[in-house]
Design an enzyme around this catalytic site. Structure first.
Site, PDB file in Angstrom:
ATOM      1  N   HIS A 149     -13.034   3.062   0.122  1.00 39.33           N
ATOM      2  CA  HIS A 149     -13.041   2.032   1.175  1.00 39.33           C
ATOM      3  C   HIS A 149     -13.713   0.742   0.683  1.00 39.33           C
ATOM      4  O   HIS A 149     -14.178  -0.061   1.483  1.00 39.33           O
ATOM      5  CB  HIS A 149     -13.809   2.505   2.433  1.00 39.33           C
ATOM      6  CG  HIS A 149     -13.190   3.665   3.150  1.00 39.33           C
ATOM      7  ND1 HIS A 149     -13.939   4.645   3.735  1.00 39.33           N
ATOM      8  CD2 HIS A 149     -11.908   3.974   3.382  1.00 39.33           C
ATOM      9  CE1 HIS A 149     -13.142   5.540   4.303  1.00 39.33           C
ATOM     10  NE2 HIS A 149     -11.888   5.150   4.100  1.00 39.33           N
TER      11      HIS A 149
ATOM     12  N   ARG B 295      -2.544  -2.132  -3.466  1.00 33.73           N
ATOM     13  CA  ARG B 295      -3.749  -1.336  -3.258  1.00 33.73           C
ATOM     14  C   ARG B 295      -3.678  -0.141  -4.204  1.00 33.73           C
ATOM     15  O   ARG B 295      -2.672   0.566  -4.234  1.00 33.73           O
ATOM     16  CB  ARG B 295      -3.814  -0.851  -1.821  1.00 33.73           C
ATOM     17  CG  ARG B 295      -4.994   0.057  -1.607  1.00 33.73           C
ATOM     18  CD  ARG B 295      -4.961   0.701  -0.245  1.00 33.73           C
ATOM     19  NE  ARG B 295      -6.146   1.516  -0.081  1.00 33.73           N
ATOM     20  CZ  ARG B 295      -6.158   2.700   0.518  1.00 33.73           C
ATOM     21  NH1 ARG B 295      -5.063   3.198   1.019  1.00 33.73           N
ATOM     22  NH2 ARG B 295      -7.265   3.364   0.623  1.00 33.73           N
TER      23      ARG B 295
ATOM     24  N   GLU C 147      -8.066  -5.155   5.017  1.00 30.33           N
ATOM     25  CA  GLU C 147      -7.935  -4.898   3.584  1.00 30.33           C
ATOM     26  C   GLU C 147      -6.771  -5.684   2.994  1.00 30.33           C
ATOM     27  O   GLU C 147      -6.830  -6.121   1.851  1.00 30.33           O
ATOM     28  CB  GLU C 147      -7.743  -3.388   3.347  1.00 30.33           C
ATOM     29  CG  GLU C 147      -9.024  -2.609   3.583  1.00 30.33           C
ATOM     30  CD  GLU C 147      -8.793  -1.149   3.924  1.00 30.33           C
ATOM     31  OE1 GLU C 147      -8.264  -0.883   5.016  1.00 30.33           O
ATOM     32  OE2 GLU C 147      -9.143  -0.276   3.116  1.00 30.33           O
TER      33      GLU C 147
ATOM     34  N   ASN D 130       0.876  -1.175   0.000  1.00 31.34           N
ATOM     35  CA  ASN D 130       0.000   0.000   0.000  1.00 31.34           C
ATOM     36  C   ASN D 130       0.911   1.222   0.000  1.00 31.34           C
ATOM     37  O   ASN D 130       1.442   1.621   1.039  1.00 31.34           O
ATOM     38  CB  ASN D 130      -0.883  -0.042   1.254  1.00 31.34           C
ATOM     39  CG  ASN D 130      -1.855   1.114   1.309  1.00 31.34           C
ATOM     40  OD1 ASN D 130      -1.796   2.032   0.488  1.00 31.34           O
ATOM     41  ND2 ASN D 130      -2.748   1.072   2.292  1.00 31.34           N
TER      42      ASN D 130
ATOM     43  N   ARG E 294     -11.929  16.173   7.489  1.00 31.28           N
ATOM     44  CA  ARG E 294     -12.708  16.484   6.278  1.00 31.28           C
ATOM     45  C   ARG E 294     -14.141  16.865   6.640  1.00 31.28           C
ATOM     46  O   ARG E 294     -14.721  16.282   7.560  1.00 31.28           O
ATOM     47  CB  ARG E 294     -12.739  15.267   5.339  1.00 31.28           C
ATOM     48  CG  ARG E 294     -11.441  15.036   4.621  1.00 31.28           C
ATOM     49  CD  ARG E 294     -11.450  13.740   3.825  1.00 31.28           C
ATOM     50  NE  ARG E 294     -10.449  12.812   4.319  1.00 31.28           N
ATOM     51  CZ  ARG E 294     -10.373  11.540   3.979  1.00 31.28           C
ATOM     52  NH1 ARG E 294     -11.242  11.015   3.147  1.00 31.28           N
ATOM     53  NH2 ARG E 294      -9.428  10.767   4.479  1.00 31.28           N
TER      54      ARG E 294
END
Ligand code: AMP
Length: 396
Positions: free
Chosen positions: A179, A90, A382, A7, A240
């Protein structure tokens, strides 16, 4: 088969070497401050941890150091790099072209490059990670696993924005969602945990971490999600804003004299829990501050929980009912009080949380025994999902 999961971020590289079949993790680690100075933490299972500043001028150097450690006589877990059968990467944005994981070739890399305008921070870093692995392991097959792919089953009424249609056809403006690998993993795991086929479950998955999104998963397929063209949409997050009145951006830029870039910076880095509370983007700090009487920290968490509750409701409406809710990621896995607060008031949909069972941080069903809908806590994985996809594609 041994799969190295990568990743890659712009200055970091997370990795995990695992055997997908047995789910055994041989080693994992993180390279940080790549291109600045360099730090590497390598954690081989059942062996000493390597944790040191180390010169990492670029991603190739980082991959080389990782391979050195994986084969090291003290910190290593394999004898030779040739034991790594495949690499799974990823990739954040796959646009509309990548609806599932793919074996990486030059055409795929071109496709990932074409998505750079949609993910200008992430996709270049992902490509750098792929190229670095190709340089160092030229004969090892590689697979790309996309964060957006799981959401490609969302129908047009779910992904179109009510803007001039040509913005979609000419500029690719639509909801993509993120996601996806996490939502996919936890929903499959939820079906296993409750012993029911995923084809008969309507689930809302809540990935609540520093970034946060919900996903309505009907019979195994994403049909709606809270993140949009970018990961700024949907829920308020650590820093955010999540969804806001779109005209606020124009208003702020006018009354404060900000450029569009500055406004985007505010929405992505200075808003959310940090902006509301003025304390921190981290829920641990917010919980502590709220306990000490900080009202803005309490308000920030109230807003977060309220928005997640409403998203669960809208997911249920989109699916015509709901059989379960899943909590995952940093906050979802570790913050029982936040889970409890989110589920407050959702009893009318047949979702009853058991306050005792909910005290867990492990994989568990936390609804009451007679709750019609099931509430799950499922640590996301993940890396495992990427390794499983990599193995599946290369075995075909
Ligand atoms: P993630 O992005 O999934 O790694 O989640 C990171 C976030 O999880 C952190 O910023 C924290 O807000 C939150 N978190 C992690 N551990 C806890 C905890 N024990 N209690 C509350 N929040 C936590």
């Amino acid at each position: 088969m041994k799969v190295l999961v990568i990743n890659a971020g712009s200055s970091s590289l997370k990795y995990q070497l695992m055997v997908p079949d047995t789910r055994e993790v041989l080693a994992k680690g993180l390279c940080e401050r790549i291109g600045i100075d360099g730090h590497l933490k390598h954690q081989p299972t059942d062996k000493d941890v390597f944790d040191a500043d180390i010169d990492l001028p670029n991603h190739e150097a980082a991959i080389k150091e990782v391979l050195n450690l994986l084969t090291h006589n003290h910190y290593g877990v394999i004898a030779d790099v040739s034991e790594i059968d495949a690499v799974g990467h990823r990739v954040v944005h796959g646009g509309e072209d990548f609806t599932q994981s793919v074996v990486i070739d030059e055409k795929v890399i071109k496709g990932i490059e074409d998505c750079i305008p949609l993910a200008p921070l992430h996709n270049p870093a992902n490509i750098t990670g792929i190229r670095a692995c190709q340089d160092v392991m030229p004969n090892t097959p590689m697979v790309g696993v996309f964060d957006t792919a799981f959401h490609q089953t969302i129908p047009p009424k779910g992904y179109m924005y009510a803007l001039p249609y040509r913005y979609y056809t000419e500029n690719k403006v639509r909801r993509y969602g993120f996601h996806g690998t996490s939502h996919d993993y936890v929903s499959k795991r939820a079906a296993e945990l409750c012993g029911r086929p995923i084809e008969e479950l309507r689930l809302v998955s809540c990935h609540l971490g520093n970034g946060a999104s919900t996903c309505a998963i009907q019979y195994g397929k994403s049909i709606d999600t809270s993140m949009g063209l970018t990961p700024t949409d949907g829920l308020p997050m650590g820093t955010r804003s999540g969804a806001i009145d779109p005209s606020i951006t124009e208003y702020i830029s006018r009354v404060r004299g900000y450029s569009p870039e500055r406004v985007a910076g505010v929405l992505n880095k200075e808003s959310g829990m940090l902006g509301l509370s003025g304390v921190s983007s981290d829920f641990r700090d917010l919980e502590k501050a709220a306990e000490e009487g900080n009202e803005r920290a309490e308000l920030a968490m109230d807003i977060f929980c309220y928005k997640v509750t409403k998203r669960i409701g809208s997911g249920a409406a989109a699916m015509g009912g709901i059989d379960g809710v899943i909590f995952t990621a940093g906050v979802g896995e570790n913050a029982p009080t936040i889970r409890e607060k989110i589920m407050e008031g959702l009893e009318f949909m047949g979702l009853y949380i058991d306050k005792e069972k909910n005290k867990t941080r492990d994989e568990a069903i936390v609804s009451t025994d007679d709750s019609p809908g099931i509430i799950f806590v499922i640590p996301t994985n993940e890396e495992l999902m990427i390794a499983l996809d990599t193995e599946r594609l290369l075995k075909d």
